[in-house]
Design a protein around this motif. Structure first.
Motif, PDB file in Angstrom:
ATOM      1  N   UNK A  40       0.903  -1.128   0.078  1.00  0.00           N
ATOM      2  CA  UNK A  40      -0.076  -0.023   0.002  1.00  0.00           C
ATOM      3  C   UNK A  40       0.816   1.211   0.059  1.00  0.00           C
ATOM      4  N   UNK A  53      -7.404   2.080  -3.805  1.00  0.00           N
ATOM      5  CA  UNK A  53      -7.088   3.529  -2.995  1.00  0.00           C
ATOM      6  C   UNK A  53      -6.493   4.224  -4.297  1.00  0.00           C
ATOM      7  N   UNK A  54      -6.832   5.654  -4.287  1.00  0.00           N
ATOM      8  CA  UNK A  54      -6.454   6.591  -5.598  1.00  0.00           C
ATOM      9  C   UNK A  54      -5.061   6.365  -5.755  1.00  0.00           C
ATOM     10  N   UNK A  57       0.270   5.485  -0.491  1.00  0.00           N
ATOM     11  CA  UNK A  57       0.378   6.654   0.703  1.00  0.00           C
ATOM     12  C   UNK A  57       1.344   6.064   1.749  1.00  0.00           C
ATOM     13  N   UNK A  62       5.882   6.761   9.425  1.00  0.00           N
ATOM     14  CA  UNK A  62       6.625   7.663   8.582  1.00  0.00           C
ATOM     15  C   UNK A  62       6.484   9.125   8.920  1.00  0.00           C
ATOM     16  N   UNK A  89      -5.671  10.951   9.424  1.00  0.00           N
ATOM     17  CA  UNK A  89      -5.924  11.204   7.894  1.00  0.00           C
ATOM     18  C   UNK A  89      -4.616  10.654   7.239  1.00  0.00           C
ATOM     19  N   UNK A  90      -4.941   9.913   6.008  1.00  0.00           N
ATOM     20  CA  UNK A  90      -3.629   9.562   5.369  1.00  0.00           C
ATOM     21  C   UNK A  90      -2.841  10.682   4.802  1.00  0.00           C
ATOM     22  N   UNK A  92      -0.264  11.508   1.585  1.00  0.00           N
ATOM     23  CA  UNK A  92      -0.160  11.139   0.306  1.00  0.00           C
ATOM     24  C   UNK A  92       1.184  11.854  -0.226  1.00  0.00           C
TER      25      UNK A  92
ATOM     26  N   UNK B  19      15.563   8.260   6.461  1.00  0.00           N
ATOM     27  CA  UNK B  19      14.228   8.135   6.064  1.00  0.00           C
ATOM     28  C   UNK B  19      12.878   9.041   6.645  1.00  0.00           C
ATOM     29  N   UNK B  20      13.193   9.403   8.114  1.00  0.00           N
ATOM     30  CA  UNK B  20      12.263  10.286   8.480  1.00  0.00           C
ATOM     31  C   UNK B  20      12.633  11.634   8.286  1.00  0.00           C
ATOM     32  N   UNK B 125     -17.018   6.526   7.970  1.00  0.00           N
ATOM     33  CA  UNK B 125     -17.039   6.168   6.412  1.00  0.00           C
ATOM     34  C   UNK B 125     -16.481   4.732   6.140  1.00  0.00           C
ATOM     35  N   UNK B 159     -13.152   0.072   2.286  1.00  0.00           N
ATOM     36  CA  UNK B 159     -11.784   1.147   1.841  1.00  0.00           C
ATOM     37  C   UNK B 159     -12.599   2.385   2.688  1.00  0.00           C
TER      38      UNK B 159
END
Lengths: 140, 163
Positions: A40, A53-54, A57, A62, A89-90, A92, B19-20, B125, B159
């Protein structure tokens, strides 16, 4: 330099920009370093066609790690005693992230000065992507 | 099964800090770190999560010779049910660390994991949400607890839309 209790007040804030444009490559870098190779986060075909998913992400971890930089830059090296976040929230590829710590309390426990912080990271739209708390040992 | 031993290595800390996006020399320069309060390279706050590298069964790393659920010839290398064929997915909801000490390269930590609480909630959702806690404790060579990590995972029925 660690924070000093005598120089901070409840309500003080510290803000740092974490990235202007999060790259897919940085997400891959994080996968490699952390060992979390969930497709993902790096596999566009799997993520769009199978998981629907679009696009790929970022790992929540991270964003938490990037936000941790802001916290340790503020409180000093090796001073954290607690750090926790909720992933709200994700994040992107292409997102710009800014992290802020707000002083919630300056206190003393067993002779040790501590600061409690609220930690929030927002994206370019001002939407909160992670929010949480941190506590650190500080100097008098 | 989680990793049982977690060797703390300088190169791993350097790559993790890169990486971070953290350029602090305390994560990659032993000479510079010697002049800091900790006096040594230390692990960044979320580094402990990368103990997954030492978990032989970690399910989010491809295993040699075994099918992988990411894409190759096909969009997924395994039957869809293993990826949540209804489109539902497991996501990381929350992560907390408690630090009793910050560790340095050369140490080897011993890891113990246990399940924490589980609860359910109706999502706005994502349909019904099931949360579960996983607690990972990291002990040093003298048996002292150095870090406790609590992860909260959530499984959604469908999803999560990004709006």
């Amino acid at each position: 330099m660690a924070l000093q209790a005598s120089k901070i007040q409840v309500g003080d804030t510290h803000t740092q920009k974490l990235t202007d444009d999060l790259s897919r490559t940085q997400i891959v870098q994080y996968a490699g370093a952390s060992g979390d190779y969930n497709p993902l986060h790096s596999d566009e075909i799997f993520t769009t066609k199978v998981a629907k998913y679009p696009t790929v992400f970022a790992h929540g971890m991270l964003t938490m790690g990037m936000t941790g930089r802001m916290v340790t830059d503020y409180v000093g090296d090796g001073r954290l005693t607690a750090y926790g976040v909720r992933f709200t929230r994700q994040v992107w590829p292409g997102d710009a992230l800014t992290a802020t710590a707000k002083v919630d309390a300056v206190r003393e426990e067993d002779g040790q000065n501590l600061v409690d912080l609220s930690v929030t990271t927002v994206n370019q739209d001002g939407d909160v992507v992670v929010m949480g708390k941190a506590t650190a040992k500080i100097d008098p | 099964m989680a990793a049982k031993k977690f060797p703390i290595e300088a190169g791993h800390i350097m790559m993790f800090a890169r990486a971070v996006g953290d350029p602090n020399p305390i994560y990659h320069d032993a000479d510079a770190a010697a002049d800091t309060e900790p006096g040594n390279v230390i692990a960044p706050p979320t580094f402990y999560q990368s103990s997954a590298q030492y978990d032989p069964d970690y399910f989010l790393r491809p295993k040699i010779g075994e099918p992988w659920f990411g894409s190759g010839k096909n969009p997924t290398g395994v039957p869809p049910k293993r990826t949540g064929g209804d489109g539902g997915t497991g996501l990381h909801a929350e992560q907390r660390f408690e630090y009793f000490r910050h560790v340095s390269p050369g140490e080897t930590l011993t890891i113990k994991t246990r399940p924490g609480k589980t609860w359910e909630r109706q999502g706005k959702r994502g349909g019904n949400l099931t949360f579960s806690e996983n607690i990972t404790e990291y002990f040093d060579e003298s048996g002292e607890l150095v870090v406790r990590a609590t992860g909260v995972g959530v499984r959604t029925e469908k999803v999560v839309e990004s709006d």
